[in-house]
Design a protein around this motif. Structure first.
Motif, PDB file in Angstrom:
ATOM      1  N   ALA A 119       0.831  -1.208   0.000  1.00 24.14           N
ATOM      2  CA  ALA A 119       0.000   0.000   0.000  1.00 24.14           C
ATOM      3  C   ALA A 119       0.863   1.253   0.000  1.00 24.14           C
ATOM      4  O   ALA A 119       0.551   2.235  -0.693  1.00 24.14           O
ATOM      5  CB  ALA A 119      -0.939  -0.014   1.205  1.00 24.14           C
ATOM      6  N   ARG A 120       1.943   1.234   0.780  1.00 23.06           N
ATOM      7  CA  ARG A 120       2.833   2.404   0.810  1.00 23.06           C
ATOM      8  C   ARG A 120       3.537   2.603  -0.524  1.00 23.06           C
ATOM      9  O   ARG A 120       3.692   3.734  -0.997  1.00 23.06           O
ATOM     10  CB  ARG A 120       3.863   2.253   1.930  1.00 23.06           C
ATOM     11  N   SER A 121       3.960   1.497  -1.132  1.00 20.44           N
ATOM     12  CA  SER A 121       4.737   1.603  -2.373  1.00 20.44           C
ATOM     13  C   SER A 121       3.864   1.896  -3.582  1.00 20.44           C
ATOM     14  O   SER A 121       4.275   2.636  -4.486  1.00 20.44           O
ATOM     15  CB  SER A 121       5.515   0.300  -2.604  1.00 20.44           C
ATOM     16  N   SER A 122       2.650   1.327  -3.618  1.00 17.67           N
ATOM     17  CA  SER A 122       1.811   1.460  -4.809  1.00 17.67           C
ATOM     18  C   SER A 122       1.338   2.889  -5.029  1.00 17.67           C
ATOM     19  O   SER A 122       1.027   3.270  -6.164  1.00 17.67           O
ATOM     20  CB  SER A 122       0.605   0.524  -4.710  1.00 17.67           C
ATOM     21  N   LEU A 123       1.274   3.705  -3.967  1.00 13.96           N
ATOM     22  CA  LEU A 123       0.828   5.089  -4.115  1.00 13.96           C
ATOM     23  C   LEU A 123       1.821   5.931  -4.893  1.00 13.96           C
ATOM     24  O   LEU A 123       1.476   7.005  -5.382  1.00 13.96           O
ATOM     25  CB  LEU A 123       0.599   5.721  -2.735  1.00 13.96           C
ATOM     26  N   HIS A 124       3.070   5.455  -5.006  1.00 16.08           N
ATOM     27  CA  HIS A 124       4.116   6.267  -5.628  1.00 16.08           C
ATOM     28  C   HIS A 124       4.439   5.835  -7.054  1.00 16.08           C
ATOM     29  O   HIS A 124       5.346   6.405  -7.668  1.00 16.08           O
ATOM     30  CB  HIS A 124       5.401   6.190  -4.798  1.00 16.08           C
ATOM     31  N   THR A 125       3.758   4.829  -7.597  1.00 16.94           N
ATOM     32  CA  THR A 125       4.152   4.270  -8.890  1.00 16.94           C
ATOM     33  C   THR A 125       3.000   4.336  -9.891  1.00 16.94           C
ATOM     34  O   THR A 125       1.861   4.622  -9.545  1.00 16.94           O
ATOM     35  CB  THR A 125       4.582   2.801  -8.730  1.00 16.94           C
ATOM     36  N   GLU A 126       3.333   4.025 -11.120  1.00 15.34           N
ATOM     37  CA  GLU A 126       2.336   3.912 -12.178  1.00 15.34           C
ATOM     38  C   GLU A 126       2.836   2.929 -13.217  1.00 15.34           C
ATOM     39  O   GLU A 126       3.994   2.499 -13.199  1.00 15.34           O
ATOM     40  CB  GLU A 126       2.085   5.271 -12.847  1.00 15.34           C
ATOM     41  N   GLY A 127       1.953   2.580 -14.147  1.00 14.76           N
ATOM     42  CA  GLY A 127       2.341   1.770 -15.288  1.00 14.76           C
ATOM     43  C   GLY A 127       2.907   0.417 -14.917  1.00 14.76           C
ATOM     44  O   GLY A 127       2.399  -0.287 -14.048  1.00 14.76           O
ATOM     45  N   MET A 128       4.016   0.045 -15.564  1.00 15.42           N
ATOM     46  CA  MET A 128       4.618  -1.262 -15.366  1.00 15.42           C
ATOM     47  C   MET A 128       5.173  -1.427 -13.962  1.00 15.42           C
ATOM     48  O   MET A 128       5.187  -2.539 -13.430  1.00 15.42           O
ATOM     49  CB  MET A 128       5.724  -1.487 -16.394  1.00 15.42           C
ATOM     50  N   TYR A 129       5.641  -0.337 -13.352  1.00 14.08           N
ATOM     51  CA  TYR A 129       6.126  -0.439 -11.975  1.00 14.08           C
ATOM     52  C   TYR A 129       4.983  -0.838 -11.037  1.00 14.08           C
ATOM     53  O   TYR A 129       5.171  -1.659 -10.131  1.00 14.08           O
ATOM     54  CB  TYR A 129       6.731   0.896 -11.524  1.00 14.08           C
ATOM     55  N   PHE A 130       3.815  -0.262 -11.261  1.00 19.17           N
ATOM     56  CA  PHE A 130       2.657  -0.642 -10.461  1.00 19.17           C
ATOM     57  C   PHE A 130       2.282  -2.096 -10.706  1.00 19.17           C
ATOM     58  O   PHE A 130       1.968  -2.838  -9.765  1.00 19.17           O
ATOM     59  CB  PHE A 130       1.479   0.279 -10.798  1.00 19.17           C
ATOM     60  N   GLN A 131       2.299  -2.526 -11.971  1.00 23.25           N
ATOM     61  CA  GLN A 131       1.970  -3.914 -12.295  1.00 23.25           C
ATOM     62  C   GLN A 131       2.963  -4.877 -11.665  1.00 23.25           C
ATOM     63  O   GLN A 131       2.583  -5.962 -11.193  1.00 23.25           O
ATOM     64  CB  GLN A 131       1.949  -4.102 -13.820  1.00 23.25           C
ATOM     65  N   LEU A 132       4.227  -4.496 -11.653  1.00 20.58           N
ATOM     66  CA  LEU A 132       5.252  -5.340 -11.051  1.00 20.58           C
ATOM     67  C   LEU A 132       5.002  -5.519  -9.557  1.00 20.58           C
ATOM     68  O   LEU A 132       5.047  -6.641  -9.026  1.00 20.58           O
ATOM     69  CB  LEU A 132       6.636  -4.719 -11.291  1.00 20.58           C
ATOM     70  N   ASP A 165       4.753   2.348 -22.055  1.00 20.69           N
ATOM     71  CA  ASP A 165       4.115   1.195 -21.417  1.00 20.69           C
ATOM     72  C   ASP A 165       3.497   0.257 -22.448  1.00 20.69           C
ATOM     73  O   ASP A 165       3.376  -0.944 -22.209  1.00 20.69           O
ATOM     74  CB  ASP A 165       3.029   1.658 -20.450  1.00 20.69           C
ATOM     75  N   GLN A 166       3.101   0.806 -23.601  1.00 20.31           N
ATOM     76  CA  GLN A 166       2.536  -0.043 -24.643  1.00 20.31           C
ATOM     77  C   GLN A 166       3.573  -1.045 -25.141  1.00 20.31           C
ATOM     78  O   GLN A 166       3.257  -2.214 -25.392  1.00 20.31           O
ATOM     79  CB  GLN A 166       2.035   0.802 -25.821  1.00 20.31           C
ATOM     80  N   VAL A 167       4.818  -0.585 -25.274  1.00 16.23           N
ATOM     81  CA  VAL A 167       5.885  -1.495 -25.696  1.00 16.23           C
ATOM     82  C   VAL A 167       6.112  -2.574 -24.642  1.00 16.23           C
ATOM     83  O   VAL A 167       6.270  -3.762 -24.953  1.00 16.23           O
ATOM     84  CB  VAL A 167       7.194  -0.708 -25.958  1.00 16.23           C
ATOM     85  N   ALA A 168       6.104  -2.172 -23.368  1.00 13.82           N
ATOM     86  CA  ALA A 168       6.311  -3.136 -22.289  1.00 13.82           C
ATOM     87  C   ALA A 168       5.204  -4.183 -22.274  1.00 13.82           C
ATOM     88  O   ALA A 168       5.467  -5.385 -22.128  1.00 13.82           O
ATOM     89  CB  ALA A 168       6.386  -2.408 -20.946  1.00 13.82           C
ATOM     90  N   PRO A 187       0.426   9.157  -8.899  1.00 14.28           N
ATOM     91  CA  PRO A 187       1.008   8.976 -10.238  1.00 14.28           C
ATOM     92  C   PRO A 187       0.187   8.051 -11.128  1.00 14.28           C
ATOM     93  O   PRO A 187       0.076   8.287 -12.331  1.00 14.28           O
ATOM     94  CB  PRO A 187       2.391   8.390  -9.935  1.00 14.28           C
ATOM     95  N   GLN A 188      -0.386   6.977 -10.535  1.00 14.02           N
ATOM     96  CA  GLN A 188      -1.142   6.016 -11.328  1.00 14.02           C
ATOM     97  C   GLN A 188      -2.310   6.673 -12.055  1.00 14.02           C
ATOM     98  O   GLN A 188      -2.645   6.291 -13.180  1.00 14.02           O
ATOM     99  CB  GLN A 188      -1.641   4.883 -10.415  1.00 14.02           C
ATOM    100  N   ARG A 189      -2.920   7.684 -11.444  1.00 17.47           N
ATOM    101  CA  ARG A 189      -4.056   8.371 -12.062  1.00 17.47           C
ATOM    102  C   ARG A 189      -3.661   9.687 -12.726  1.00 17.47           C
ATOM    103  O   ARG A 189      -4.151  10.028 -13.803  1.00 17.47           O
ATOM    104  CB  ARG A 189      -5.143   8.634 -11.013  1.00 17.47           C
ATOM    105  N   ASP A 190      -2.794  10.444 -12.050  1.00 12.84           N
ATOM    106  CA  ASP A 190      -2.513  11.803 -12.519  1.00 12.84           C
ATOM    107  C   ASP A 190      -1.553  11.852 -13.699  1.00 12.84           C
ATOM    108  O   ASP A 190      -1.677  12.731 -14.568  1.00 12.84           O
ATOM    109  CB  ASP A 190      -1.944  12.649 -11.369  1.00 12.84           C
ATOM    110  N   ASN A 191      -0.583  10.960 -13.753  1.00 13.07           N
ATOM    111  CA  ASN A 191       0.421  11.039 -14.819  1.00 13.07           C
ATOM    112  C   ASN A 191      -0.178  10.918 -16.222  1.00 13.07           C
ATOM    113  O   ASN A 191       0.206  11.681 -17.121  1.00 13.07           O
ATOM    114  CB  ASN A 191       1.499   9.978 -14.612  1.00 13.07           C
TER     115      ASN A 191
END
Length: 461
Positions: free
Chosen positions: A60-73, A189-192, A348-352
């Motif tokens: 929960a702490r980490s997911s708030l700071h990421t987006e895209g493939m980092y979030f999926q990872l 992210d599309q390439v990833a 970041p997941q929503r705003d970026n």
């Protein structure tokens, strides 16, 4: 001239002591296996139930700071490990239960070697006694069945855990490769996702290679044609798969269980356990976001509360249950000071994605400015995404500043709204994220209502 018969070659006698000695060693090992099963199950079963809570906090702490493939990872690692913990814990508790039942049967066998004394059950009717006696296998049969079930539970649990661990390692490697290729291609992210999809299709194709080769070999045999080339190819493929340590480790245990049980039933149960494990993390996250997964609120519905008050909007009322709710916040539901602090979290997941669409001053949605212009650029960009009103009057976000909240593990914008001139009593903050958004989807319009009570006289007490 008579020839003497040639004596038939005598087989080399096998030492008679080898088999009894091997059986003795196996018997001792078998006794120790029961003890080790109990030790491992007792040590891990209940400890594993506490692990998902710690993992959830970290995710929960980490997911708030990421987006895209980092979030999926992060999500895939979290969901796999949490599912592994729950499946292992539940299975080991079941194993402890069965093994405890087995211990009880062994104890009864030592004191009552003859088992049930049917003649002593005089109060039981003759029909019931005859029916149950015909279906009772005795203590020896019950002990054997319980022992077999406990061993199967323990072994199948290990196979499921090994499968989940292998899936996690494989997925992490695949995602890492995809992220590296995407980084070299400009961070798309599309390439990833395309690389991940190609890897998954390739792995599924590899799983069908032995089946297809066996079919081809069988067809050639049916036609009387040689198949040495296909057989060598299949053997090379299997030899390559044997180089994967995890597959080689699972093979003996899985094939032993599968060949001694109903193969289809075993595979259904095995795949079902894996599927359930992958869903458990999503259930845990949903349980944290929702007030209650199971409820019968017919009057105070979720829609009613959304238009009332939510504890996630008030810093003094937030709890660990609100950890994933990165909502706009004010200090409390009652405000005595002349200014109201409003914190608007940045996710970041929503705003970026919206920043890349609307913030034309930031190439690619990335704030590369330095010093004070970096703060100004961040405020100007997020002001295009958020709109704020107080009692229906627009609030200018130009006076907000970037704020890093280590206590909340969030970053966002903070502003201090003047309350002078407001009448004591209730007032309403109304915030809208992505006002141009649709009604559904990840970029949908999101509304937040924050009622509060202005009590200026309390500060004078």
């Amino acid at each position: 001239m008579n020839e003497s018969p040639v004596a038939a070659p005598q087989a080399v006698p096998t030492p008679t002591h080898v088999e009894p000695e091997a059986n003795t060693r196996f018997s001792r090992l078998r006794e120790r296996a029961d003890e080790l099963e109990l030790f491992i199950s007792g040590l891990l079963a209940f400890a594993l139930l506490a692990v998902p809570g710690y993992l959830f906090d970290a995710w929960a702490r980490s997911s708030l700071h990421t987006e895209g493939m980092y979030f999926q990872l992060l999500w895939f690692a979290f969901s796999t490990v949490v599912g592994m913990c729950y499946v292992l814990a539940v299975a080991l508790i079941a194993h402890l239960t069965v093994r405890g039942y087995w211990i009880g049967l062994v104890g009864l066998k030592s004191h009552f070697p003859e088992g049930i004394d049917w003649a002593a059950l005089q109060k039981m009717g003759p029909v019931s006694r005859a029916f149950l006696r015909a279906r009772d296998g005795g203590l020896d049969s019950s002990i054997q069945r319980a022992d077999r079930l406990a061993t199967l539970l323990f072994s199948t649990t290990l196979i499921c855990v090994q499968t989940l661990a292998g899936t996690l390692v494989l997925a992490m490697v695949t995602l890492a490769i995809a992220m590296l290729i995407a980084f070299l291609a400009g961070g798309s992210d599309q390439v990833a996702m395309a690389v991940v999809g190609a890897c998954l299709v390739s792995l599924l194709a590899l799983a069908f290679v032995p089946f297809m080769l066996e079919k081809a070999i069988a067809r050639r045999h049916a036609r009387g044609r040689p198949s040495e080339g296909l057989e060598r190819a299949l053997q090379r493929f299997l030899a390559g798969m044997q180089r994967v340590p995890l597959l080689r480790l699972m093979q003996t245990m899985q094939l032993t269980i599968q060949s001694n049980l109903r193969s289809r039933s075993f595979m259904v149960g095995y795949l079902l356990a894996i599927g359930v494990a992958m869903v458990l993390a999503a259930v845990q996250v949903a349980g944290s976001v929702k007030f209650s997964l199971f409820n019968r609120y017919q009057v105070l519905t979720e829609e009613a509360v959304d238009n009332g008050m939510l504890s996630a909007h008030y810093e003094s009322l937030r709890s660990t249950h609100d950890q994933l709710l990165a909502y706009p916040m004010i200090p409390a539901d009652t405000i005595s000071s002349s200014r109201l602090r409003l914190f608007i979290p940045h996710r970041p997941q929503r705003d970026n994605p919206l920043a890349r669409r609307y913030c034309t001053a930031l190439p690619g949605g990335e704030n590369s400015a330095e010093g004070a212009p970096a703060a100004r650029a961040a405020v100007d960009c997020l002001a295009l995404i958020w709109t704020v009103t107080l009692d229906g009057k627009p609030v200018n976000l130009a006076d907000f500043v970037p704020f890093e909240r280590r206590d909340l593990e969030m970053r966002g914008l903070v502003g201090y709204l003047p309350l002078q001139g407001l009448a004591p009593g209730r007032h309403d903050l109304y915030l809208v994220w992505h006002a141009q958004g649709e009604r559904t989807g990840p970029d949908r319009r999101r509304e937040y209502r924050i009622p509060f009570w202005y009590t200026p006289d309390d500060s004078k007490d």
